[in-house]
Every structure is written in C-alpha cells, then in structure tokens.
Design a protein around this motif. Structure first.
Motif, short mmCIF file in Angstrom:
data_model
loop_
_atom_site.label_atom_id
_atom_site.label_comp_id
_atom_site.label_asym_id
_atom_site.label_seq_id
_atom_site.Cartn_x
_atom_site.Cartn_y
_atom_site.Cartn_z
N LYS A 251 -0.05 -12.42 4.89
CA LYS A 251 -1.31 -12.98 4.01
C LYS A 251 -1.38 -11.81 3.02
CE LYS A 251 -4.30 -15.80 6.80
NZ LYS A 251 -3.90 -15.75 8.19
N ILE A 252 -2.32 -12.02 1.95
CA ILE A 252 -2.43 -10.95 1.01
C ILE A 252 -3.28 -9.84 1.95
CG2 ILE A 252 -3.83 -10.40 -0.84
CD1 ILE A 252 -3.15 -13.02 -1.96
N ASP A 253 -2.72 -8.48 1.38
CA ASP A 253 -3.31 -7.19 1.90
C ASP A 253 -4.62 -6.91 1.28
OD1 ASP A 253 -3.84 -4.70 2.70
OD2 ASP A 253 -1.76 -4.02 2.57
N TYR A 254 -5.70 -7.16 1.68
CA TYR A 254 -7.07 -7.31 1.03
C TYR A 254 -7.37 -5.83 1.03
CZ TYR A 254 -7.78 -12.30 1.08
OH TYR A 254 -7.67 -13.63 0.80
N GLY A 255 -7.01 -5.18 1.93
CA GLY A 255 -7.27 -3.51 1.89
C GLY A 255 -6.54 -2.84 0.46
N GLY B 121 -9.46 -2.53 -6.63
CA GLY B 121 -10.62 -3.38 -7.03
C GLY B 121 -10.51 -4.75 -7.70
N TRP B 122 -9.31 -5.37 -6.89
CA TRP B 122 -9.07 -6.65 -7.59
C TRP B 122 -9.19 -7.91 -6.71
CZ3 TRP B 122 -3.38 -6.57 -10.23
CH2 TRP B 122 -3.34 -5.69 -11.30
N GLU C 266 0.72 -1.37 -0.12
CA GLU C 266 0.05 0.03 0.16
C GLU C 266 0.75 1.53 -0.16
OE1 GLU C 266 0.31 -2.10 2.70
OE2 GLU C 266 0.99 -0.56 4.11
N ILE C 267 2.25 1.20 0.39
CA ILE C 267 3.05 2.35 0.24
C ILE C 267 3.18 2.70 -1.03
CG2 ILE C 267 5.39 2.76 0.56
CD1 ILE C 267 5.64 1.23 3.02
N CYS C 268 3.08 1.83 -2.06
CA CYS C 268 3.26 2.52 -3.43
C CYS C 268 2.00 2.28 -4.21
CB CYS C 268 4.18 1.68 -3.91
SG CYS C 268 5.88 1.67 -3.33
N LEU C 269 0.86 2.56 -3.46
CA LEU C 269 -0.33 2.38 -4.22
C LEU C 269 -0.38 3.32 -5.53
CD1 LEU C 269 -3.20 1.17 -3.66
CD2 LEU C 269 -3.77 3.08 -2.94
N SER C 270 -0.58 2.53 -6.81
CA SER C 270 -0.74 3.26 -8.05
C SER C 270 -1.83 2.68 -8.67
CB SER C 270 0.69 3.05 -8.56
OG SER C 270 0.54 2.91 -9.83
#
Lengths: 406, 554
Positions: free
Chosen positions: A373-377, A383-384, A338-342
């Motif tokens: 675990k996968i970062d669901y947020g 939207g994936w 999430e640090i590099c949300l793009s």
C-alpha cells in the motif's frame, strides 16, 4: 576491506597518470595497473577484483576480448571500458561485454563517480550469486509481440525514429537496454536521457539497426509461461505504473525531464522481477508458492528465497548499466520511499504513488494488491496525503483513456 | 542445214523453174499458188526466205509481204515480178523486201539475189539479237546502278545520322584547311551551322578555342602524316561557358597513300575532368576521414594523462602547501625557540598523511610526463598540417625523410597495434622536387596496406606484433624509399594486378581498390619515378619507390 580495482591500458603514461590522479582515494581503493590483457588475466587468478577498467584497443588482446573473458571467468566483476576510440565498429564489440563505457579524455570526477557508484551498488545487492547473475546479463527478454514490432519497424524503409521509440517505451527490457547505451558514453553522448525516442534519435537509426539486427542487444521472451506468474501482467502493470507516475508528476507540475524520468522509473520499477523470472523461473515460482503457503508479503518471500528483493536486483541492474541515478533510486526504493526522504520532487515519489494506485485501481487481484500500500507516513511528511483522492481521479481518467485507446 | 524457201506465184511454170534453180543450189523449197495458200504454209513451217510474185489473184504480193514482215520479221523476202515499175519496186522495198527481180530472170540473177537476201537477213537477225542483248545489258546495268544508288543513299543517310548522333565534334578538312565535314555536335559546340562553314578555312571560322595550338597541330598532322592529340584545350562557348576538349587529329589518306586532308575528332572532357578532380578530392577526404578517428585517439591519449597529471599536481600542491604551512609553524617555533613535542608531532603527522616523500619524488615525473604529453599533441597537430599540405598540386622542394616522419605520425594509430615501426633514414637525402600532398598520400597508402597485411597475419596466428621498416637512400640523382612489412606477401597470381585501378583484396566497403593504382600514377606519371615491389609469401612485401631528385617539368 578496500575495493579492488584493476586498470588495463597499453599506454604506460596513461596508467601512471591514472595512478597519480586517483591517489587521493588510496585509502579506499586498492588499485592495480597492468599494460596488457594477458597480464590482467594473470593478476586475476587468486586475487579477485571488484571492478576492471580497460582500454579498448590494445595489441594482441583487445579490450572486448579481455572483458569477454572476464565476463565468463569472473561474472560478478564490474566491467568498464575507458577508451579514446570513437569508431562505431569498436564500440559495437563492447556493447555486450562492458557494463559501462567512459570515453577518453575523461575528467577525474567522471571516473571517480562512475567507479564509486559501482561500489555503492555492490552494497545494495549483497547476495553474491545474484550479483553474478545480474552482471552476466547482456539483455533482458522483451515481450515477443513488441520485439517483433521493433524488428519490423527497424527493417521497414519508412519507419521513423519516433515510432520505434514509442514501441521501445512500451517494453521495459528494451527501454532499459537503450537507456544503458545512451547514458553510458558508448556512443559519445553521455547524457542523462530518460526518453527512448530521444535515445533512438541520439544513437541514430543506423546504429540502432546494427545494434538490434547484428549485435542483438534485444531479445525476446522465450521462457515457458510460468504457472503463477503472468508476463503480460508484469508488462501491463509496468506500463500503467509508468503512465500514472507521469500523470501524477504532470499534475504536480513537474518539469519535462522529471516527468520523463517518472515515466521511465515507473516502467522499470519492477525490472528486477523480469531478471529473476527470466533467469531463475523455478525459484520465482517458489517465491509465489511461499507467499501463499506462509501468508507473507512478496518482499518477505523474495528475501526468504533469494536473500534479496526484486527491487534490489532491479536497482543493481539499472545501476550497473549506468541508468540515471534518479531511476536507479526509484527502482531500488519503490517499496520504501522514506529512505530517500527529500523536499525536492523526485521520480521515486511518483513511482511509489503510481505503483500503489495501480495496484489499488486494478480491479483484478494482482499479486501485490493486498500487500503493498501507499506509505501514508511518507506522504504525510511530504504533506501530500490529501492529494490522494485527486490522484485517484487522475488515475481513473487514465484508465478511461486506456480503454478508449484499446 | 539448207535454208527453207517459200515460192509464191500464180503461174506454176515460174514456181517450178524457180524451185529447180534453187534446189540445184541446195535450198529447200515449198510452193504456194497464191497468198492465201502461202499463209497456210507459213503456219506449218518455218521459212527463211519468201520469193513472191506481186500480181496474183486474191491478195497482192506486196500486201502479203507486209503481212509477213509484221508476223514473221525473221523471214526475208524477194519480189519476182513482171512489173517493171520504179514505184512498185519502191513500194515493195518499203514493205521490207531485200530484192526485186524482174521477169524474165536468169539463174544467176536469182541465186545472187537469194544469197544476198539470206545474208542480209542473217545480218539483220544478228543485229537485232545484238541490240536485244545490248538492251538487256543496259537494263541490267541500269538496275545495278539504281540498286547501288539506293544503297549509297541509304549509306549516306546512315552516315549522316551517325555523324549527327555522335556526341563528339567531327570536322573534316581538305589539304587547304577548308572544311568539308562539320557534324551536328560541331554545330552545337561552336554555335556555327554546317552551311555557314562548309568550304571555309578553319582559321576563318570564329571558334573560341586555342586556335593557334589547334592549327599548329593540324599542320603537324599534315606534314608528318601521323595522328596527333591535344588534351585540355579550352573552349569558350558563345554562352560564355568554359569547356575542356580532348582533340585528336587524324590524317585522311587517299588510295595512293597520299594525305588528302585531316579529320578532327574532339570530345568534351569537362565532365570527366570534373569527376577526376572530385575523385581525387574524395580520395583525399577518405584518407583524412580514415585517419580522423585514429588521430582523435592519438590526441585523446596524451590529453587523458596530461589531465590526470595536472589534477595530481593540483592535489599535490594542496598537500605540499599543507606541509609547507606546517613547516612554517615549526620554523616560527624554532625562531621563537618554542618548539614543542606537539609541533613536531604535527609536522610528522602532516608528512605522513601527505606522503611528502612520494610527492617530492613523483611531482617532477608528473611535470615531465605532462610536458611530454603536450609535446606529443603538438607533434601530432604539426604532422597533420604537414601531411595534409594545403595546395596539393604545388611542387616544392620536399624533405622526404620529414614527409615520411609526419605520415608515420598521423597514421600511427593504424599500425601501432599490429606492428613496430623501424626507420632508417639516409641523413644525406637531397630535397626532392615534388608535390608533398600527393606523395604523403602514397606513403600513407603503403603504410596502411603494410599494417593491414601484418594485421591479417597477426589475427590468424601468433598474435605477436610485426614490423614495418622504412628506409631511405640517395645516390645524388635519385632517391629510393623502401617500405617493408612482415605480412603474408602478395600471392603470385595477383601480383600483376595490384596496380590496376579498382583491384582490391579487401572486403567490400573496406577499400576502393584505387590506393595503389593512384599511388603508381602519382609516382610514375606525375613525378617521373618508378614504383615496384618485392614479395615473398609468408615473409612480407617491400614496396620500392624511386624518385628523380630533379623531377621532370621543373
């Protein structure tokens, strides 16, 4: 504090030119310019530099001698070669002592961005001891069987570049090193390459031969097996993560370049573990024990023992070696995407997903399986989230294929 | 020794009388009463002579004598008989008797006949022995002849084969230029078979070579008796292919030492010439290739700082523009007499931020260095052009100082890290007629060798740079170029070999060992100059080249 940079060149006009050209950065960088290796070493006494940028051929002490000395005396100083020489012999000499190679004439942007990147990296890894450790690394140990295979292939008269590339891309250590050489301007091909076969092809079989057999850019794992950490497990996980990252990327119709990058980033995402295991194995055992004793995550345990995580170490190494930014980013943030949300598709996303899927799909209890675990947020924001079952299927197919291959 | 005589007669008194006469004369005698008796005697003893009656009981005397002359050819025979008959006598003589005595006989008659018969016999024996000897000798001679004939034949076959297998042309001429030998290679090269040319004059044969030149050389060879050579004789073969021949003309001397003809020996040197020109080209390319990386670096360096300075000027202009604008505002305010503290502070701020004082000081230097960089690049490019000199074989008038200057420039990257270059050029150097491309190669070779020699010393010791010194001098007729280094010198034991082709002290792959050999040949053979060196171990080496101002062949 301003960054300290030392420039060394026997040509005073070059130094004056650099000084003027980099004048715009005078508020951020403190630059010192000297005309010889001896003078450079003198300046370092008492006043450490963050980065040294040295010419290659100079009278009396040449660049490779200077950088070698620097490597031993001040291991955490970042070593960059700025040279107008293209003779292979000369370049071979610096392959081991320089982190990056910039060829003259270079434009202002290349120089500025290369150095700026180095500084940015230094923020990633704040722990001085680790910085020193990583800066000193010339090569990472390979899986002995893969190393032997590459050496044999290189010496065989009917080996092909493709074959060699294939074996290299099964090994994170060799992949990282070959990408360093091809992405830096060592051999005059500063391009963002993330495919070992292409890298071997660009370097040429003869150069690779010399690098492997004479210079020894690859090495093999000779550490005793650790009690709680399986090297093969790391390799297995790395290769699978790379493969899944590529599968998912292909599924999401990523272009060839992105898909290649996703594979490489997946392969290399845990390279920091390799650095730590190979260099401070006892401490890494401590990490694993800490996880059990205190029932904390791997990241937390690494923070406790080293003051940094394997992601930080891996990012520092890949950055130092000049690997493509997208790969460095994926290595650095594979736990916290999430640090590099793009909005663009980036290798980091695929590596994060693949890492999670691989641990999840791995029936045997891998060290990280219950933790990461996968970062669901994060996926939610992209939207994936609903794509996950689809990917799991892909992942399962991948496993099937893997079995068939075996 | 007394001769042994057999007396055969059926009448005992005749036998005894004969024995008495003969014994008195010193002969040894044996008697036999008939032919059968006599045959037995022959088996027991060796006789020289037989005296035999004709008419005897049993075998007749004549038949007996026939028997004797067949079985004992060395025994002479005389008939002693009462038959006075020409026919009988003739028959006896034909049976091989030497005498025919008719009874009654007297002593003298007997002795004369016996003596005569023995002498004749002796002659006959000697004659036969002589003949036998002769025959033996003839046989021996014949065998000898046959043997030498065989050897000769073998030698001939060998010679023919040898001639045929020689891949050079061999033609033998007699004194009238008539062809006496023409080997297979000649057949192939000229497309003329041996049979069609043998006996013909060479000038009458349709050979597509430089006939005049060849005939002149043959004439010279015949008159002087000296060997002569012609190089690079063009031959146009019947298939229109051009070949180059190297021909030698050798006088053939007779036993007396007089010239009997000329042997022409010619080899196809097309391939060799081709390889030589390829080698020259390869060496030229090698030196260019060797320099290419260095030249690239020499150009990269000024390009780097020209770029950096230009980038600085760009930024400086932006800053100055900002300052200019701020001064403009101040100027406008002054005009309107509306200068406020704010405006002055703004100007001060801009001056401070843009570091205007620094810029004003630095910009001219940056422009100066940029121009210098551009000049450096163009000098290198100009020197490269001068150095490589298209049309290497053309001779022109060359300014040696300038040639050295450009060679020093293009090779700069090879020496600048190990040595400083000091030049002392004679400003009054005349132009020298030479081929500049080749001469530059020579200078380059020596300069690079000098750098390597110094580099060996620098690497092994002090680490301090050495010096390469280049001087030129002229005395009007010739010029002298001295190139010295402060390297380790040339060890005495290799001094005689340094101009030898393929001699090198460099590592395998570092040098072909051709540099100095070719340099030497360029200076000495092509330009009629001289090339030598002075060397002192631990001090360095000086190469000295002397060139005539007007080279040969001009």
């Amino acid at each position: 504090m301003k960054k300290q940079i030392l420039f060394v060149d026997d040509e005073p006009l070059i130094l004056q030119g650099l000084k003027r050209m980099l004048r715009g950065l005078r508020s951020e960088w403190d630059m010192t310019f000297v005309q010889s290796g001896a003078e450079a070493l003198e300046k370092m006494v008492g006043a450490p530099f963050d980065v040294i940028v040295s010419d290659m051929r100079m009278p009396e002490m040449d660049g490779s001698q200077l950088l070698d000395t620097v490597k031993h005396r001040y291991p955490n100083m970042v070593r960059v070669v700025l040279s107008g020489h293209s003779e292979e012999e000369m370049i071979m000499k610096t392959v081991k002592s320089a982190h990056q190679f910039i060829s003259k004439p270079c434009n202002a942007e290349t120089l500025k961005s290369t150095i700026s990147r180095m500084f940015a990296l230094r923020e990633v890894l704040t722990q001085e001891g680790l910085k020193r450790l990583v800066s000193r690394i010339e090569s990472l140990p390979s899986l002995p069987s893969l190393y032997t295979q590459v050496v044999e292939l290189i010496q065989s008269p009917n080996s092909s570049i493709k074959k060699i590339g294939e074996v290299i891309s099964k090994d994170l250590a060799m992949t990282a090193k070959i990408l360093q050489l091809v992405n830096s301007a060592f051999f005059g091909i500063p391009r963002q390459i993330s495919n070992p076969a292409q890298a071997v092809g660009l370097l040429g079989l003869d150069t690779v031969k010399a690098l492997v057999l004479t210079i020894g850019i690859f090495s093999k794992f000779e550490q005793k097996q650790l009690a709680h950490f399986g090297i093969e497990t790391l390799w297995n996980h790395s290769i699978k993560t790379g493969a899944i990252a590529k599968k998912v990327a292909d599924k999401e119709s990523a272009d060839k370049h992105l898909s290649d990058n996703a594979f490489m980033a997946g392969l290399l995402h845990d390279v920091g573990k390799l650095v730590l295991v190979a260099n401070v194995p006892d401490k890494y055992e401590e990490v694993i024990e800490t996880i059990k004793d205190q029932n904390i995550t791997l990241n937390q345990a690494e923070q406790l023992v080293f003051g940094a995580t394997h992601a930080d170490v891996g990012a520092y190494l890949t950055g130092l070696w000049g690997l493509p930014d997208a790969i460095v980013e994926a290595v650095a943030f594979h736990h916290r995407p999430e640090i590099c949300l793009s909005n663009d598709m980036i290798p980091l996303t695929f590596v994060h997903i693949a890492d999670g899927l691989e641990h999840h799909g791995n029936g045997t209890l891998s060290m990280e399986a219950p933790i990461l675990k996968i970062d669901y947020g994060y996926l939610q924001k992209l939207g994936w989230v609903e794509k996950i079952p689809e990917w799991l299927k892909t992942c399962a197919e991948n496993k099937e294929e893997g079995k068939n291959d075996g | 020794m007394a001769e042994n005589i057999l007396i055969v007669d059926d009448e005992k008194p005749v036998r005894q009388l004969l024995e008495k006469i003969l014994k008195k004369a010193g002969y040894h005698c044996t008697q036999a009463a008939n032919a059968a008796d006599a045959r037995r005697c022959l088996e027991d003893q060796i006789f020289d002579l037989i005296l035999s009656d004709i008419v005897m009981p049993g075998e007749s005397g004549i038949d007996f004598i026939r028997y004797v002359s067949k079985g004992y050819p060395d025994i002479a025979a005389i008939m002693v008989t009462g038959i006075d008959n020409i026919q009988k006598a003739d028959e006896a003589l034909r049976a091989g008797v030497f005498g025919y005595i008719i009874k009654p006989f007297d002593e003298a008659q007997i002795l004369i006949s016996v003596h005569n018969a023995l002498r004749q016999r002796q002659l006959k024996i000697e004659n036969r022995q002589y003949l036998e000897n002769l025959e033996k000798k003839i046989q021996e001679r014949t065998d000898d002849l046959r043997e030498s004939g065989k050897q000769l034949k073998e030698a001939h076959v060998k010679a023919t084969r040898l001639l045929a297998s020689i891949t050079s042309i061999i033609i033998a001429l007699d004194l009238e230029d008539k062809i006496v030998e023409w080997n297979r290679c000649a057949e192939k090269s000229f497309g003329l078979t041996r049979d069609t040319v043998i006996g013909k004059k060479l000038s009458e044969c349709p050979i597509g070579w430089e006939t005049e030149k060849v005939l002149r050389e043959i004439g010279l060879c015949k008159t002087s008796g000296q060997r002569g050579t012609l190089d690079d004789v063009r031959l146009t073969q019947q298939n229109k292919k051009e070949r180059l021949l190297g021909i030698s003309f050798n006088p053939v001397l007779g036993v007396s030492g007089k010239i009997r003809g000329v042997l022409i020996y010619a080899s196809d040197i097309t391939k060799r010439r081709h390889l030589e020109s390829q080698l020259a080209q390869a060496l030229k390319l090698e030196s260019i290739g060797q320099l290419a990386a260095g030249i690239a670096h020499e150009i990269n360096t000024p390009t780097q700082y020209v770029g950096d300075n230009t980038r600085f000027l760009q930024e400086a202009f932006e800053d100055m523009d900002r300052a200019f604008k701020s001064y403009g505002q101040l100027f406008e305010a002054v005009k309107k007499n509306a200068v406020t503290d704010n405006i002055i502070q703004e100007v001060e701020k801009v001056i401070r931020e843009t570091d205007l004082v620094y810029l004003i000081e630095e910009v001219p230097t940056a422009i100066g260095q940029t121009l210098e960089g551009v000049e450096r690049v163009s000098k290198i490019v100009r020197s490269m052009k001068e150095f490589s000199h298209p049309g290497v074989d053309e001779r022109t008038s060359v300014d040696i100082n300038k040639a050295l200057e450009s060679t020093i420039t293009v090779a700069r990257n090879e020496w600048k890290y190990v040595a400083d270059m000091k030049t002392d050029f004679d400003p009054g150097m005349p132009l020298v007629s030479c081929s500049p491309g080749e001469l530059n190669q020579v200078f380059l070779n020596i300069i690079i060798n000098a750098a390597h020699a110094i580099s060996d010393v620098v690497d092994n010791g002090s680490g301090k740079k050495g010096i390469i010194k280049i001087n030129t001098r002229s005395n009007g007729h010739s010029v002298e170029i001295r190139i010295s280094d402060t390297g380790g010198g040339i060890p005495e034991k290799i001094q005689p070999r340094i101009f030898d082709p393929f001699f090198t002290t460099k590592q395998v792959g570092k040098g072909t060992g051709q540099g100095l050999a070719i340099s030497h040949s360029v200076i000495v053979e092509k330009h009629g100059g001289s090339m030598g060196f002075e060397t002192k171990m631990g001090k360095g080496t000086t190469f000295i080249i002397q060139l005539p101002v007007l080279s040969e062949g001009m």
